[in-house]
Scaffold this active site. Sequence first.
Site, mmCIF file in Angstrom:
data_model
loop_
_atom_site.group_PDB
_atom_site.id
_atom_site.type_symbol
_atom_site.label_atom_id
_atom_site.label_comp_id
_atom_site.label_asym_id
_atom_site.label_seq_id
_atom_site.Cartn_x
_atom_site.Cartn_y
_atom_site.Cartn_z
ATOM 1 N N HIS A 28 37.816 49.066 30.538
ATOM 2 C CA HIS A 28 38.233 49.864 31.699
ATOM 3 C C HIS A 28 37.259 51.021 31.907
ATOM 4 O O HIS A 28 36.842 51.682 30.946
ATOM 5 C CB HIS A 28 39.624 50.445 31.481
ATOM 6 C CG HIS A 28 40.738 49.448 31.647
ATOM 7 N ND1 HIS A 28 42.028 49.810 31.926
ATOM 8 C CD2 HIS A 28 40.746 48.094 31.574
ATOM 9 C CE1 HIS A 28 42.779 48.723 32.013
ATOM 10 N NE2 HIS A 28 42.029 47.668 31.792
ATOM 11 N N TYR A 150 52.697 48.554 26.016
ATOM 12 C CA TYR A 150 51.530 47.714 26.319
ATOM 13 C C TYR A 150 50.336 48.245 25.517
ATOM 14 O O TYR A 150 49.725 49.241 25.877
ATOM 15 C CB TYR A 150 51.268 47.776 27.828
ATOM 16 C CG TYR A 150 50.388 46.677 28.386
ATOM 17 C CD1 TYR A 150 49.561 45.897 27.577
ATOM 18 C CD2 TYR A 150 50.391 46.412 29.749
ATOM 19 C CE1 TYR A 150 48.770 44.899 28.110
ATOM 20 C CE2 TYR A 150 49.591 45.411 30.295
ATOM 21 C CZ TYR A 150 48.792 44.658 29.466
ATOM 22 O OH TYR A 150 47.998 43.671 30.007
ATOM 23 N N LYS A 205 53.401 44.384 23.610
ATOM 24 C CA LYS A 205 52.482 43.328 24.052
ATOM 25 C C LYS A 205 51.092 43.795 23.685
ATOM 26 O O LYS A 205 50.709 44.923 24.038
ATOM 27 C CB LYS A 205 52.616 43.153 25.571
ATOM 28 C CG LYS A 205 51.406 42.518 26.259
ATOM 29 C CD LYS A 205 51.719 42.231 27.712
ATOM 30 C CE LYS A 205 50.473 41.923 28.516
ATOM 31 N NZ LYS A 205 50.795 41.536 29.909
ATOM 32 N N ASP A 235 48.496 38.607 24.764
ATOM 33 C CA ASP A 235 48.005 38.098 26.053
ATOM 34 C C ASP A 235 46.480 38.139 26.078
ATOM 35 O O ASP A 235 45.886 39.166 26.427
ATOM 36 C CB ASP A 235 48.568 38.971 27.186
ATOM 37 C CG ASP A 235 48.018 38.574 28.547
ATOM 38 O OD1 ASP A 235 47.426 37.475 28.656
ATOM 39 O OD2 ASP A 235 48.186 39.358 29.504
ATOM 40 N N PRO A 236 45.837 37.003 25.694
ATOM 41 C CA PRO A 236 44.363 36.995 25.755
ATOM 42 C C PRO A 236 43.830 36.576 27.126
ATOM 43 O O PRO A 236 42.639 36.301 27.259
ATOM 44 C CB PRO A 236 44.002 35.953 24.690
ATOM 45 C CG PRO A 236 45.143 34.982 24.707
ATOM 46 C CD PRO A 236 46.386 35.755 25.124
ATOM 47 N N GLU A 266 40.687 23.804 31.685
ATOM 48 C CA GLU A 266 39.552 23.272 30.923
ATOM 49 C C GLU A 266 39.446 21.762 31.139
ATOM 50 O O GLU A 266 40.442 21.112 31.463
ATOM 51 C CB GLU A 266 39.654 23.605 29.420
ATOM 52 C CG GLU A 266 40.773 22.932 28.667
ATOM 53 C CD GLU A 266 40.835 23.334 27.181
ATOM 54 O OE1 GLU A 266 40.761 24.533 26.868
ATOM 55 O OE2 GLU A 266 40.962 22.416 26.348
ATOM 56 N N HIS A 339 54.215 41.584 35.570
ATOM 57 C CA HIS A 339 52.885 41.969 35.109
ATOM 58 C C HIS A 339 52.540 43.326 35.719
ATOM 59 O O HIS A 339 53.166 43.756 36.693
ATOM 60 C CB HIS A 339 51.920 40.874 35.588
ATOM 61 C CG HIS A 339 50.561 41.330 35.962
ATOM 62 N ND1 HIS A 339 50.247 41.816 37.219
ATOM 63 C CD2 HIS A 339 49.418 41.345 35.254
ATOM 64 C CE1 HIS A 339 48.963 42.110 37.244
ATOM 65 N NE2 HIS A 339 48.434 41.837 36.076
ATOM 66 N N SER A 340 51.572 44.024 35.142
ATOM 67 C CA SER A 340 51.120 45.271 35.784
ATOM 68 C C SER A 340 49.615 45.464 35.583
ATOM 69 O O SER A 340 49.016 44.855 34.695
ATOM 70 C CB SER A 340 51.854 46.485 35.204
ATOM 71 O OG SER A 340 51.401 46.779 33.906
ATOM 72 N N HIS A 368 51.558 49.860 32.667
ATOM 73 C CA HIS A 368 50.404 50.598 32.145
ATOM 74 C C HIS A 368 50.661 52.101 32.168
ATOM 75 O O HIS A 368 49.777 52.876 31.822
ATOM 76 C CB HIS A 368 49.158 50.346 33.009
ATOM 77 C CG HIS A 368 48.454 49.040 32.777
ATOM 78 N ND1 HIS A 368 49.047 47.822 32.932
ATOM 79 C CD2 HIS A 368 47.172 48.774 32.429
ATOM 80 C CE1 HIS A 368 48.161 46.868 32.697
ATOM 81 N NE2 HIS A 368 47.010 47.420 32.385
ATOM 82 N N ARG A 421 37.449 47.820 41.016
ATOM 83 C CA ARG A 421 37.467 47.753 39.554
ATOM 84 C C ARG A 421 36.262 46.956 39.059
ATOM 85 O O ARG A 421 35.960 45.887 39.565
ATOM 86 C CB ARG A 421 38.772 47.079 39.109
ATOM 87 C CG ARG A 421 38.884 46.960 37.616
ATOM 88 C CD ARG A 421 40.280 46.535 37.195
ATOM 89 N NE ARG A 421 40.228 45.989 35.850
ATOM 90 C CZ ARG A 421 41.231 45.390 35.253
ATOM 91 N NH1 ARG A 421 42.379 45.240 35.880
ATOM 92 N NH2 ARG A 421 41.102 44.915 34.024
HETATM 93 O O1 GKR Z 1 44.603 46.099 33.143
HETATM 94 O O2 GKR Z 1 43.049 45.269 31.973
HETATM 95 C C1 GKR Z 1 44.157 45.212 32.458
HETATM 96 C C2 GKR Z 1 44.970 43.984 32.258
HETATM 97 O O3 GKR Z 1 44.380 43.133 31.355
HETATM 98 C C3 GKR Z 1 45.135 43.279 33.541
HETATM 99 O O4 GKR Z 1 43.893 43.058 34.154
HETATM 100 C C4 GKR Z 1 45.867 41.995 33.422
HETATM 101 O O5 GKR Z 1 45.896 41.387 34.672
HETATM 102 O O6 GKR Z 1 47.708 43.244 32.468
HETATM 103 C C5 GKR Z 1 47.287 42.094 33.020
HETATM 104 C C6 GKR Z 1 47.854 40.874 32.327
HETATM 105 O O7 GKR Z 1 48.933 40.949 31.802
HETATM 106 O O8 GKR Z 1 47.241 39.818 32.359
HETATM 107 MG MG MG Z 2 48.951 38.794 31.436
#
Ligand code: GKR
Ligand code: MG
Length: 445
Positions: A28, A150, A205, A235-236, A266, A339-340, A368, A421
């Site tokens: 970020h 998070y 998470k 969450d990768p 894939e 999601h955020s 977040h 971003r």
């Molecule tokens: O803010 O870097 C982030 C998150 O990784 C975001 O881009 C994701 O879209 O939080 C998000 C997620 O759960 O995948």
């Molecule tokens: Mg996610």
Amino acid sequence: MKSPVITEMKVIPVAGYDSMEMTLSGAHAPYFTRNLVLIKDNSGHTGIGEIHGGDYTCECLNAYIPLVVGQEIGKYRQILGTIHRGGKPAAGDDGEGIQSLDISKLKFVVRAEWAIECALLDLLGQHLGVPLCELLAEGKQRDKVETLGYLFYVSDKDKTDLPYLDESSSSDPWFKMRRGKMLSHEEMVAQAEALHEKYGFKNFKLKGGVFSGAYEMDTIRALKKRFPDGRINIDPNGAWSLAESIELCKDMKNILTYVEDPCGAEAGFSGREILAEFKNATGMFVATNMIATNWRQFYHAAALKSVDIVLADPHFWGLEGSVRMACVLNDWGLTWGSHSNNHFDITLATFAHVAAAAPGHPTALDTHWIWQDGQNLLLDAPQIKDGYLEVPEKPGLGVTIDMKRVEEANKLYNSLPTHDRDDAMAMQYLIPGWKFDSNKPCLVR
Ligand code: GKR
Ligand code: MG
């Protein structure tokens, strides 16, 4: 008798500060951006909404002003329908969505009109004297919403010359910690402890896609050891292959409550097909915010039984759409969540209302806000206490905007060289020439 008529709509782009949080997309940047919508009606009320930042979303919102001003708030569905159905796919929108977490495509998944929906529902709630959540689906289901902590690996900002905030002298233990380096398992457990202490989170998470999957699973094991009763998720963002995901998760059934987007498209198969295979192979619960981001994608995800938890962000689906998804999932024995991305407290209030109206047993909500807390644009931001986000009780969104803070955030936005971003920029300080690769954790090069 007519409902109040809209007299003005303003779009205000704003920026705030962030830590050097690591994800598959990179690191970020010191700033994040958002767009605010302020709509006034002739009864003297103001409605507010917040959505993702960037010039594209800002331009869309400004283009919608003539479709909003002069309309009655009671016809808010007509207004939104006109905007939503009227738009053509933008140049560059190939319909791929964020299946591969290419964040340059996020702006096409986010729909600017949902910030207008929020502001209109805020006005309608104020007109009717009821909180916003009462206007969605079957109305308010709960007074407070379970929320998760998070966790992010945070890189060493001192390896850059970028203007990240330094809060190391804050008297608040979480604020003191959140801008500094946190990469080891011990530092990540300390992060979770500080968040547990301040906000009472019991669920966490971990944002993965940073180190090797094996390293990140060791962080998860350390977190579970410290919080044995916690629901823990990783969450990768689809960084692992199907085979690697199966291998990494095979011993994690009693440690991970569910896994979010472990793998994605894939070998010619879509992410929906691959996640269905992952579920068949492991029997684990799977959440997504990547492969079901609209109703057409959800149709295929549901047909293939690819996911158990849909993280239906109201900025992707709309407030009404997100709660509609919550109703469908609940009827089908599946689970809703949201999601955020980085956001201000107006989004926090929006999430509180949407989640308050979601029937059944939603999964703990993503936010977040913990990384932004203190940069309030509201005089009365909803609080997170004992792991629950409170739902404002006053009519509409139930919050009061702080125009002085908004002006400052707008000034910051206008001082930035770019408004979109870009997580590669900061990442390139760590690995020169670094480029996004949806199949490689960001530090694995
Ligand atoms: O803010 O870097 C982030 C998150 O990784 C975001 O881009 C994701 O879209 O939080 C998000 C997620 O759960 O995948
Ligand atoms: Mg996610």
